[in-house]
Design a protein around this motif. Structure first.
Motif, PDB file in Angstrom:
ATOM      1  N   MET A  19       0.846  -1.200   0.000  1.00 29.35           N
ATOM      2  CA  MET A  19       0.000   0.000   0.000  1.00 29.35           C
ATOM      3  C   MET A  19       0.879   1.247   0.000  1.00 29.35           C
ATOM      4  O   MET A  19       1.800   1.363   0.792  1.00 29.35           O
ATOM      5  N   SER A  20       0.560   2.183  -0.909  1.00 34.38           N
ATOM      6  CA  SER A  20       1.339   3.406  -0.972  1.00 34.38           C
ATOM      7  C   SER A  20       0.922   4.340   0.148  1.00 34.38           C
ATOM      8  O   SER A  20      -0.258   4.434   0.501  1.00 34.38           O
ATOM      9  N   PRO A  21       1.858   5.070   0.747  1.00 38.98           N
ATOM     10  CA  PRO A  21       1.525   5.972   1.862  1.00 38.98           C
ATOM     11  C   PRO A  21       0.760   7.177   1.359  1.00 38.98           C
ATOM     12  O   PRO A  21       0.825   7.541   0.174  1.00 38.98           O
ATOM     13  N   PRO A  22      -0.005   7.860   2.236  1.00 38.65           N
ATOM     14  CA  PRO A  22      -0.711   9.079   1.825  1.00 38.65           C
ATOM     15  C   PRO A  22       0.274  10.174   1.465  1.00 38.65           C
ATOM     16  O   PRO A  22       1.418  10.197   1.927  1.00 38.65           O
ATOM     17  N   ILE A  23      -0.187  11.084   0.610  1.00 35.06           N
ATOM     18  CA  ILE A  23       0.669  12.185   0.164  1.00 35.06           C
ATOM     19  C   ILE A  23       0.689  13.252   1.256  1.00 35.06           C
ATOM     20  O   ILE A  23      -0.361  13.802   1.621  1.00 35.06           O
ATOM     21  N   GLN A  24       1.886  13.530   1.772  1.00 36.98           N
ATOM     22  CA  GLN A  24       2.056  14.532   2.811  1.00 36.98           C
ATOM     23  C   GLN A  24       3.112  15.536   2.361  1.00 36.98           C
ATOM     24  O   GLN A  24       3.614  15.477   1.239  1.00 36.98           O
ATOM     25  N   VAL A  25       3.452  16.449   3.284  1.00 32.91           N
ATOM     26  CA  VAL A  25       4.421  17.492   2.935  1.00 32.91           C
ATOM     27  C   VAL A  25       5.785  16.881   2.616  1.00 32.91           C
ATOM     28  O   VAL A  25       6.466  17.284   1.670  1.00 32.91           O
TER      29      VAL A  25
ATOM     30  N   SER B 100      -7.352  16.331  -6.945  1.00 32.02           N
ATOM     31  CA  SER B 100      -7.973  15.114  -7.480  1.00 32.02           C
ATOM     32  C   SER B 100      -7.042  14.397  -8.453  1.00 32.02           C
ATOM     33  O   SER B 100      -7.074  13.163  -8.548  1.00 32.02           O
ATOM     34  N   CYS B 101      -6.225  15.153  -9.174  1.00 35.08           N
ATOM     35  CA  CYS B 101      -5.276  14.523 -10.101  1.00 35.08           C
ATOM     36  C   CYS B 101      -4.214  13.720  -9.358  1.00 35.08           C
ATOM     37  O   CYS B 101      -3.653  12.765  -9.902  1.00 35.08           O
ATOM     38  N   LEU B 102      -3.952  14.111  -8.097  1.00 33.35           N
ATOM     39  CA  LEU B 102      -2.946  13.406  -7.318  1.00 33.35           C
ATOM     40  C   LEU B 102      -3.481  12.143  -6.659  1.00 33.35           C
ATOM     41  O   LEU B 102      -2.704  11.243  -6.326  1.00 33.35           O
ATOM     42  N   ILE B 103      -4.802  12.065  -6.459  1.00 34.34           N
ATOM     43  CA  ILE B 103      -5.348  10.925  -5.708  1.00 34.34           C
ATOM     44  C   ILE B 103      -6.231  10.016  -6.553  1.00 34.34           C
ATOM     45  O   ILE B 103      -6.436   8.854  -6.188  1.00 34.34           O
ATOM     46  N   PHE B 104      -6.776  10.498  -7.688  1.00 38.45           N
ATOM     47  CA  PHE B 104      -7.677   9.694  -8.507  1.00 38.45           C
ATOM     48  C   PHE B 104      -7.014   9.293  -9.826  1.00 38.45           C
ATOM     49  O   PHE B 104      -6.162  10.037 -10.344  1.00 38.45           O
TER      50      PHE B 104
ATOM     51  N   LEU C 258      -3.173  13.829   1.678  1.00 39.54           N
ATOM     52  CA  LEU C 258      -4.080  13.368   0.625  1.00 39.54           C
ATOM     53  C   LEU C 258      -4.156  11.850   0.653  1.00 39.54           C
ATOM     54  O   LEU C 258      -3.120  11.174   0.628  1.00 39.54           O
ATOM     55  N   PRO C 259      -5.369  11.282   0.705  1.00 42.01           N
ATOM     56  CA  PRO C 259      -5.493   9.815   0.706  1.00 42.01           C
ATOM     57  C   PRO C 259      -5.133   9.244  -0.670  1.00 42.01           C
ATOM     58  O   PRO C 259      -5.419   9.857  -1.703  1.00 42.01           O
ATOM     59  N   THR C 260      -4.550   8.058  -0.684  1.00 41.79           N
ATOM     60  CA  THR C 260      -4.128   7.444  -1.948  1.00 41.79           C
ATOM     61  C   THR C 260      -4.536   5.983  -2.082  1.00 41.79           C
ATOM     62  O   THR C 260      -4.344   5.396  -3.150  1.00 41.79           O
ATOM     63  N   ASN C 261      -5.091   5.359  -1.043  1.00 43.74           N
ATOM     64  CA  ASN C 261      -5.352   3.918  -1.095  1.00 43.74           C
ATOM     65  C   ASN C 261      -6.842   3.588  -1.178  1.00 43.74           C
ATOM     66  O   ASN C 261      -7.330   3.085  -2.175  1.00 43.74           O
TER      67      ASN C 261
END
Length: 399
Positions: free
Chosen positions: A1-7, A105-109, A61-64
Motif C-alpha cells: 500500500m502506498s503511503p498518503p501524500i504529505q508534505v 484530485s489529479c494526485l489521488i484519482f 491526501l489519501p491514496t489507497n
C-alpha cells in the motif's frame, strides 16, 4: 500500500506552496472590511474557518482506499460551497478553490475520477456564479454587458479547468515515466551484476579447465619421462639423459602454460597454429611419451569458427592425457570430420577401459563435457572394463 501524500513526500511541492499563497490571499480579503455593505462577508469567522480547514486538508491526501478518497473530495466540495455562499466579496477569488480541488484530485484519482471532479467543479462554479449574480435592476445595456461578462468568465474558467487537468496529467505521466525508468534502470543494474558475477564464475571455470587441460597434459608426460629416466639411470645412462632432456622441455612447456593461464589466456590457445598443425604436434608428443602411434583422420571441409577450435583442441588434449594416465593402450585412433551442418570427433583406444557408471565425474571428463555442452553439442562416452574407451563429440555448426 502506498503511503498518503504529505508534505515530506509531496510529488510537487511548489503546488502546495501555491495553494497556501492563494488561501492566504483569500483569508486576507475576508479580513479587510468592505466599504459597501452589499459586498461584505456575512459570516467571516465561518469563511476563515472553512478556508483554514480546506488548506489543512491539503497536508494529507489519501491514496489507497477509494471510499476515503470520495469522502475527502466531498468534504472539500462542501467547504467550497460554504465559502462560496457566505464569502461575500471574496467570491471573486473562490474559483481558484476549484482549481485547487482539481489539482488535488489529479494526485489521488485515476483519469476517470479526475474527469468527474473536473466536470463537477465546473457545474458547482456555475451554480455559485448564478447564486451570486447581482439582484439589482440594470438597464438593458448593462444587463447585456453583465451576461457577456458572466459568459466570458464561465468560458475562461472552463478552459482553466481543462488546462489544469491536461497539465497535471502530462506532469504526472512524465513523473510516472521517470519512476518506471528508474525502476527499470535498477533492475538492469541488478541484472548486470548477476551477469557480471556469472561471467566471472564462468571465466574462473574456464581458467581452471585450461590449467587442468594444458598443465595436466604436460605434467603427466613429464612424470612419465622422469620415471623412465629413473629406470634407465643405472643400465643405460645415455638414454636416461635423453628422457631427462625431454622432461626438461616438458617442464619448460608446463611453466609457459602456467604463465599463460595466470594471464587469463589472453593469447590464442593454439599460438596462431591451425587445428591440424596443433593436433599433429599433440600426436608427436603422445608418440614420444608413450611409444604409441596416434592414427589421425582429419577431414575439415571448411575452416572452423574460432570459438570452436580451442574447445576441440582441449578435448583432444584431455583425451590423450587420460589415455596416457589410465588406458595402457597400444592403439589409439582420432577422427575429426566436418559436414555442412556438424562436426564429429571420435577418440578411441584399446586400453583397459572403465565402468562408465562409476568413473565419469572426474575433472577431466567433466571439463570435456562442459566444453561440448557450451557449444550446444552432445558428449558421449562408451567404455567397459577390458574393452577400451571411445569418446564421441557432436557439435552443430549451423547455430
Amino acid at each position: 500500500m502506498s503511503p498518503p501524500i504529505q508534505v515530506n513526500n509531496h510529488p510537487f511541492r511548489f503546488l502546495l506552496y501555491l495553494e497556501w499563497a492563494l488561501l492566504g490571499l483569500s483569508v486576507l480579503m475576508v479580513m479587510i472590511p468592505s466599504p459597501s455593505p452589499r459586498f461584505s462577508v456575512q459570516f467571516p469567522e465561518l469563511t476563515i474557518c472553512s478556508l483554514a480547514i480546506f488548506g489543512l486538508m491539503g497536508l494529507r491526501l489519501p491514496t489507497n482506499n477509494n471510499l476515503s478518497k470520495v469522502i475527502y473530495t466531498a468534504s472539500e466540495v462542501v467547504l467550497i460551497l460554504i465559502i462560496g455562499f457566505f464569502g461575500g466579496k471574496t467570491t471573486r477569488l473562490f474559483p481558484f478553490l476549484y482549481l485547487i480541488l482539481v489539482t488535488r484530485s489529479c494526485l489521488i484519482f485515476p483519469l476517470p475520477g479526475r474527469l468527474t471532479v473536473t466536470f463537477s467543479s465546473f457545474i458547482l462554479f456555475l451554480i455559485t456564479l448564478n447564486n451570486r449574480s447581482t439582484p439589482f435592476r440594470l438597464s438593458p445595456l448593462a444587463q447585456e454587458r453583465f451576461r457577456f461578462f458572466s459568459f466570458s468568465l464561465t468560458i475562461l474558467f472552463g478552459l482553466s479547468l481543462v488546462f489544469v487537468l491536461l497539465l497535471m496529467n502530462a506532469v504526472l505521466s512524465e513523473r510516472q515515466s521517470r519512476e518506471k525508468l528508474a525502476i527499470a534502470n535498477e533492475k538492469l543494474r541488478q541484472y548486470a551484476l548477476r551477469i557480471e558475477n556469472q561471467a566471472t564464475l564462468e571465466e574462473r571455470n574456464r581458467i581452471a579447465r585450461e590449467i587442468h587441460d594444458s598443465l595436466g597434459h604436460s605434467l603427466t608426460a613429464l612424470n612419465l619421462q622422469l620415471e623412465t629416466a629413473l629406470k634407465l639411470a643405472k643400465s643405460d645412462i645415455p638414454r636416461a639423459l635423453t628422457f631427462l632432456a625431454t622432461a626438461k622441455e616438458l617442464g619448460s612447456k608446463a611453466l609457459q602454460d602456467v604463465r599463460h593461464s595466470v594471464s587469463k589466456m589472453r593469447s590464442h590457445s593454439l599460438q596462431e597454429q591451425s587445428l591440424e598443425q596443433a593436433i599433429g604436434i599433440l600426436a608427436e608428443d603422445f608418440h614420444r611419451s608413450n611409444n604409441v602411434l596416434l592414427n589421425c583422420k582429419i577431414s575439415l571441409k571448411s575452416p572452423l569458427p574460432s570459438e570452436i577450435i580451442t574447445p576441440i583442441y582441449r578435448i583432444i588434449q584431455e583425451s590423450l592425457t587420460n589415455i596416457t594416465k589410465y588406458a595402457n593402450a597400444s592403439v589409439v585412433k582420432l577422427e575429426l570430420i566436418t559436414t555442412t551442418a556438424a562436426l564429429k570427433l571420435i577418440v578411441e583406444d584399446n586400453g583397459r577401459g572403465f565402468d562408465v557408471q562409476q568413473n565419469t565425474t572426474g575433472f577431466g571428463l567433466q571439463s570435456m563435457r562442459d566444453r561440448t555442452l557450451s557449444l550446444g553439442g552432445e558428449f558421449t562416452i562408451n567404455s567397459a572394463h577390458g574393452s577400451g574407451c571411445q569418446i564421441i563429440v557432436d557439435i552443430p555448426l549451423s547455430r
